[in-house]
Design an enzyme around this catalytic site. Structure first.
Site, PDB file in Angstrom:
ATOM      1  N   ARG A  68       0.820  -1.218   0.000  1.00 13.06           N
ATOM      2  CA  ARG A  68       0.000   0.000   0.000  1.00 13.06           C
ATOM      3  C   ARG A  68       0.851   1.264   0.000  1.00 13.06           C
ATOM      4  O   ARG A  68       0.339   2.362   0.182  1.00 13.06           O
ATOM      5  CB  ARG A  68      -0.948   0.001   1.197  1.00 13.06           C
ATOM      6  CG  ARG A  68      -1.842  -1.206   1.195  1.00 13.06           C
ATOM      7  CD  ARG A  68      -3.016  -1.104   2.127  1.00 13.06           C
ATOM      8  NE  ARG A  68      -3.825  -2.296   2.011  1.00 13.06           N
ATOM      9  CZ  ARG A  68      -4.679  -2.535   1.030  1.00 13.06           C
ATOM     10  NH1 ARG A  68      -4.856  -1.655   0.067  1.00 13.06           N
ATOM     11  NH2 ARG A  68      -5.353  -3.664   0.995  1.00 13.06           N
ATOM     12  N   HIS A  85       7.383  -6.306  -7.459  1.00  9.17           N
ATOM     13  CA  HIS A  85       6.143  -5.572  -7.755  1.00  9.17           C
ATOM     14  C   HIS A  85       6.149  -4.265  -6.964  1.00  9.17           C
ATOM     15  O   HIS A  85       6.347  -4.271  -5.755  1.00  9.17           O
ATOM     16  CB  HIS A  85       4.927  -6.420  -7.382  1.00  9.17           C
ATOM     17  CG  HIS A  85       3.656  -5.983  -8.045  1.00  9.17           C
ATOM     18  ND1 HIS A  85       3.143  -4.713  -7.926  1.00  9.17           N
ATOM     19  CD2 HIS A  85       2.799  -6.657  -8.859  1.00  9.17           C
ATOM     20  CE1 HIS A  85       2.023  -4.627  -8.627  1.00  9.17           C
ATOM     21  NE2 HIS A  85       1.786  -5.797  -9.219  1.00  9.17           N
ATOM     22  N   TYR A  89       0.898  -1.127  -5.253  1.00  7.03           N
ATOM     23  CA  TYR A  89      -0.137  -0.901  -6.262  1.00  7.03           C
ATOM     24  C   TYR A  89      -0.930   0.374  -6.047  1.00  7.03           C
ATOM     25  O   TYR A  89      -1.784   0.716  -6.849  1.00  7.03           O
ATOM     26  CB  TYR A  89      -1.049  -2.119  -6.429  1.00  7.03           C
ATOM     27  CG  TYR A  89      -1.479  -2.804  -5.160  1.00  7.03           C
ATOM     28  CD1 TYR A  89      -0.999  -4.074  -4.873  1.00  7.03           C
ATOM     29  CD2 TYR A  89      -2.339  -2.198  -4.264  1.00  7.03           C
ATOM     30  CE1 TYR A  89      -1.367  -4.722  -3.709  1.00  7.03           C
ATOM     31  CE2 TYR A  89      -2.718  -2.838  -3.097  1.00  7.03           C
ATOM     32  CZ  TYR A  89      -2.233  -4.094  -2.831  1.00  7.03           C
ATOM     33  OH  TYR A  89      -2.598  -4.727  -1.676  1.00  7.03           O
ATOM     34  N   HIS A 120       2.052  -1.044 -12.099  1.00  8.12           N
ATOM     35  CA  HIS A 120       0.801  -0.715 -12.779  1.00  8.12           C
ATOM     36  C   HIS A 120       0.967   0.681 -13.371  1.00  8.12           C
ATOM     37  O   HIS A 120       1.274   1.621 -12.630  1.00  8.12           O
ATOM     38  CB  HIS A 120      -0.365  -0.719 -11.793  1.00  8.12           C
ATOM     39  CG  HIS A 120      -0.646  -2.073 -11.200  1.00  8.12           C
ATOM     40  ND1 HIS A 120      -1.636  -2.300 -10.283  1.00  8.12           N
ATOM     41  CD2 HIS A 120      -0.048  -3.275 -11.416  1.00  8.12           C
ATOM     42  CE1 HIS A 120      -1.650  -3.584  -9.950  1.00  8.12           C
ATOM     43  NE2 HIS A 120      -0.690  -4.194 -10.617  1.00  8.12           N
ATOM     44  N   GLU A 169       2.681  -3.459 -16.505  1.00  3.25           N
ATOM     45  CA  GLU A 169       1.741  -4.577 -16.420  1.00  3.25           C
ATOM     46  C   GLU A 169       0.514  -4.280 -17.279  1.00  3.25           C
ATOM     47  O   GLU A 169       0.002  -3.162 -17.290  1.00  3.25           O
ATOM     48  CB  GLU A 169       1.334  -4.806 -14.959  1.00  3.25           C
ATOM     49  CG  GLU A 169       0.383  -5.998 -14.788  1.00  3.25           C
ATOM     50  CD  GLU A 169       0.239  -6.464 -13.347  1.00  3.25           C
ATOM     51  OE1 GLU A 169       1.007  -5.995 -12.485  1.00  3.25           O
ATOM     52  OE2 GLU A 169      -0.640  -7.299 -13.111  1.00  3.25           O
ATOM     53  N   ASP A 197      -0.535 -10.058 -17.624  1.00  2.87           N
ATOM     54  CA  ASP A 197      -1.338 -10.679 -16.570  1.00  2.87           C
ATOM     55  C   ASP A 197      -2.548 -11.336 -17.241  1.00  2.87           C
ATOM     56  O   ASP A 197      -3.360 -10.649 -17.871  1.00  2.87           O
ATOM     57  CB  ASP A 197      -1.763  -9.602 -15.562  1.00  2.87           C
ATOM     58  CG  ASP A 197      -2.489 -10.176 -14.346  1.00  2.87           C
ATOM     59  OD1 ASP A 197      -3.439 -10.966 -14.543  1.00  2.87           O
ATOM     60  OD2 ASP A 197      -2.121  -9.826 -13.213  1.00  2.87           O
ATOM     61  N   HIS A 215      -5.940 -10.022 -16.145  1.00  4.65           N
ATOM     62  CA  HIS A 215      -6.174  -8.649 -16.616  1.00  4.65           C
ATOM     63  C   HIS A 215      -6.484  -8.605 -18.108  1.00  4.65           C
ATOM     64  O   HIS A 215      -7.416  -7.905 -18.517  1.00  4.65           O
ATOM     65  CB  HIS A 215      -4.959  -7.758 -16.324  1.00  4.65           C
ATOM     66  CG  HIS A 215      -4.659  -7.605 -14.858  1.00  4.65           C
ATOM     67  ND1 HIS A 215      -3.608  -6.854 -14.399  1.00  4.65           N
ATOM     68  CD2 HIS A 215      -5.270  -8.112 -13.763  1.00  4.65           C
ATOM     69  CE1 HIS A 215      -3.583  -6.900 -13.071  1.00  4.65           C
ATOM     70  NE2 HIS A 215      -4.580  -7.665 -12.664  1.00  4.65           N
ATOM     71  N   HIS A 266       2.000 -12.865 -15.336  1.00  9.60           N
ATOM     72  CA  HIS A 266       1.242 -13.104 -14.104  1.00  9.60           C
ATOM     73  C   HIS A 266       0.151 -14.083 -14.482  1.00  9.60           C
ATOM     74  O   HIS A 266      -0.734 -13.745 -15.271  1.00  9.60           O
ATOM     75  CB  HIS A 266       0.606 -11.811 -13.590  1.00  9.60           C
ATOM     76  CG  HIS A 266       1.572 -10.888 -12.923  1.00  9.60           C
ATOM     77  ND1 HIS A 266       1.223  -9.604 -12.550  1.00  9.60           N
ATOM     78  CD2 HIS A 266       2.859 -11.070 -12.519  1.00  9.60           C
ATOM     79  CE1 HIS A 266       2.281  -9.028 -11.969  1.00  9.60           C
ATOM     80  NE2 HIS A 266       3.269  -9.891 -11.947  1.00  9.60           N
ATOM     81  N   ASP A 295     -10.901  -7.218 -12.805  1.00 11.31           N
ATOM     82  CA  ASP A 295      -9.655  -7.504 -12.075  1.00 11.31           C
ATOM     83  C   ASP A 295      -9.882  -8.121 -10.693  1.00 11.31           C
ATOM     84  O   ASP A 295      -9.597  -7.505  -9.674  1.00 11.31           O
ATOM     85  CB  ASP A 295      -8.774  -6.241 -11.956  1.00 11.31           C
ATOM     86  CG  ASP A 295      -7.409  -6.549 -11.337  1.00 11.31           C
ATOM     87  OD1 ASP A 295      -7.129  -7.733 -11.057  1.00 11.31           O
ATOM     88  OD2 ASP A 295      -6.641  -5.600 -11.134  1.00 11.31           O
ATOM     89  N   HIS A 328      -8.730 -11.775  -9.142  1.00 12.56           N
ATOM     90  CA  HIS A 328      -8.020 -13.011  -9.452  1.00 12.56           C
ATOM     91  C   HIS A 328      -8.732 -14.223  -8.847  1.00 12.56           C
ATOM     92  O   HIS A 328      -9.317 -14.123  -7.780  1.00 12.56           O
ATOM     93  CB  HIS A 328      -6.595 -12.973  -8.893  1.00 12.56           C
ATOM     94  CG  HIS A 328      -5.783 -11.829  -9.426  1.00 12.56           C
ATOM     95  ND1 HIS A 328      -4.486 -11.623  -9.058  1.00 12.56           N
ATOM     96  CD2 HIS A 328      -6.083 -10.839 -10.301  1.00 12.56           C
ATOM     97  CE1 HIS A 328      -4.014 -10.544  -9.687  1.00 12.56           C
ATOM     98  NE2 HIS A 328      -4.978 -10.048 -10.437  1.00 12.56           N
ATOM     99  N   GLU A 373      -0.417 -15.173  -8.559  1.00 13.61           N
ATOM    100  CA  GLU A 373      -0.768 -13.998  -7.755  1.00 13.61           C
ATOM    101  C   GLU A 373      -2.061 -14.131  -6.978  1.00 13.61           C
ATOM    102  O   GLU A 373      -2.557 -13.134  -6.459  1.00 13.61           O
ATOM    103  CB  GLU A 373      -0.927 -12.775  -8.670  1.00 13.61           C
ATOM    104  CG  GLU A 373       0.347 -12.191  -9.178  1.00 13.61           C
ATOM    105  CD  GLU A 373       0.089 -10.842  -9.812  1.00 13.61           C
ATOM    106  OE1 GLU A 373      -0.779 -10.778 -10.701  1.00 13.61           O
ATOM    107  OE2 GLU A 373       0.740  -9.883  -9.410  1.00 13.61           O
TER     108      GLU A 373
END
Ligand code: FE
Ligand code: FE
Ligand code: ZN
Length: 262
Positions: free
Chosen positions: A21, A51, A54, A91, A126, A160, A163, A195, A208, A210, A240
Site C-alpha cells: 500500500r 512488484h 499498487y 501498474h 503490467e 497478466d 487482466h 502473471h 480484475d 483473481h 498472484e
C-alpha cells in the site's frame, strides 16, 4: 524468499519492494541480498519479478501523488540494484479522467526522469483490466508509453492473464490471435514475464479479481495452452492469487508443470 520458493518447487517468485500500500521500506541487508543471488544461481532460478506498491499512480491528477510515486519508484530502483539484473513491475496508473493521452505522457515523463543507462533492472509495464480510468488496458497504450521512453532497452511488459481476459483479449478461445496482436503491436522481445491468474469475472468485464488456477472463467484448458505457447517460452510465470499457506502455491505449480508438453 528464495528458500520458500525452493520448498514449493518454484524457480522464480515475485515480491513487494515495500508495503504494497506504499510507505516505508526496511533497509536492504546487502549480505542477505547476496545470499539470495547465490541461492538463485545455484538452483537455476529464472529472473525474479518485484512488484511496486499498487497504490502508486504516476498519472494522478494531483502532483503530490505523482511526486510520491516517482520518488518511491526511484528508491525501489536503487534498492533493486542489490539483486541486479532482475525485473521491476508496476501498474502504469489511472488517469483520473484527464484522458489516456495525458496519462501516457505523464507516465513516460516520469520514466524518463527515473531510468538510467547504468541500471541493470528492466522495468515492466503490467497489462491492466481497464477498471476505472486505468491506463494499459490495450497493447497499443503500453506501446505508446514505451515509444516515448528514451531508454527503451530498460523497458518490458508483464502480461497478466486475468487482466488481459478482463480487458477483452480472448485468451480462452483465441490465444493465437491475441499473441499475434501482442507481437505486432509490442514485439515479443518486450514480453518479459507473465502473471498467471484465473479470473473471477466473465470475459471483458473490466473487473480484475483473481481466481485460483482452474477455478475461474479462464479455466485449466486455456492455461495449458498458455504454458505451451511459444510466445511465453522461457519467461518467468508468477502466481498472484492469495493463499494462506505456501502449499496452495505448491499445488498450482505442480498443476501447471503437469500441463507442459515436452
Ligand atoms: Fe499487479
Ligand atoms: Fe498482476
Ligand atoms: Zn490484478
Amino acid at each position: 524468499m528464495g528458500e520458500d520458493a525452493l520448498s514449493i518447487g518454484a524457480d522464480t517468485f515475485a515480491f513487494f519492494t515495500r508495503n504494497p500500500r506504499g510507505g516505508g521500506a526496511k533497509p536492504v541487508d546487502p549480505a542477505d541480498a547476496a545470499a539470495l543471488m547465490d541461492l538463485m544461481a545455484r538452483n537455476g532460478f529464472a529472473k525474479i519479478v518485484a512488484h511496486a506498491p499498487y497504490t502508486l499512480n504516476l498519472c494522478s491528477d494531483r502532483e503530490e501523488a505523482r511526486e510520491f510515486a516517482r520518488n518511491t519508484m526511484a528508491d525501489d530502483l536503487a534498492r533493486m540494484e542489490y539483486t541486479p539484473g532482475n525485473y521491476y513491475n508496476f501498474h502504469p496508473g489511472s488517469h483520473m479522467k484527464q484522458g489516456s493521452e495525458a496519462g501516457i505522457g505523464m507516465i513516460a515523463d516520469a520514466l524518463n526522469g527515473m531510468l538510467t543507462k547504468d541500471m541493470t533492472t528492466t522495468v515492466l509495464l503490467e497489462t491492466m483490466s481497464g477498471k476505472g480510468t486505468e491506463v494499459g488496458r490495450t497493447f497499443e497504450e503500453l506501446a505508446e508509453i514505451i515509444d516515448r521512453v528514451e531508454l527503451k532497452d530498460k523497458m518490458g511488459v508483464c502480461l497478466d492473464t486475468c487482466h488481459v481476459y478482463d480487458a477483452g483479449y480472448d485468451i480462452v478461445n483465441d490465444l493465437d490471435t491475441v499473441m499475434d496482436r501482442f507481437g505486432s503491436v509490442l514485439g515479443f522481445g518486450r514480453l518479459k514475464a507473465v502473471h498467471i491468474n484465473d479470473s473471477k469475472n466473465p470475459f471483458s468485464s473490466h473487473k480484475d479479481r483473481h481466481e485460483r488456477i482452474g477455478d475461474g472463467s479462464i479455466g485449466l484448458e486455456a492455461f495449458s495452452r498458455v504454458v505451451n505457447h511459444p510466445a511465453f517460452e522461457g519467461r518467468p510465470f508468477i502466481l498472484e492469487t492469495p493463499y494462506d499457506e505456501l502449499s496452495g502455491y505448491a499445488r498450482e505449480i505442480a498443476l501447471l508443470r503437469g500441463c507442459v508438453k515436452e
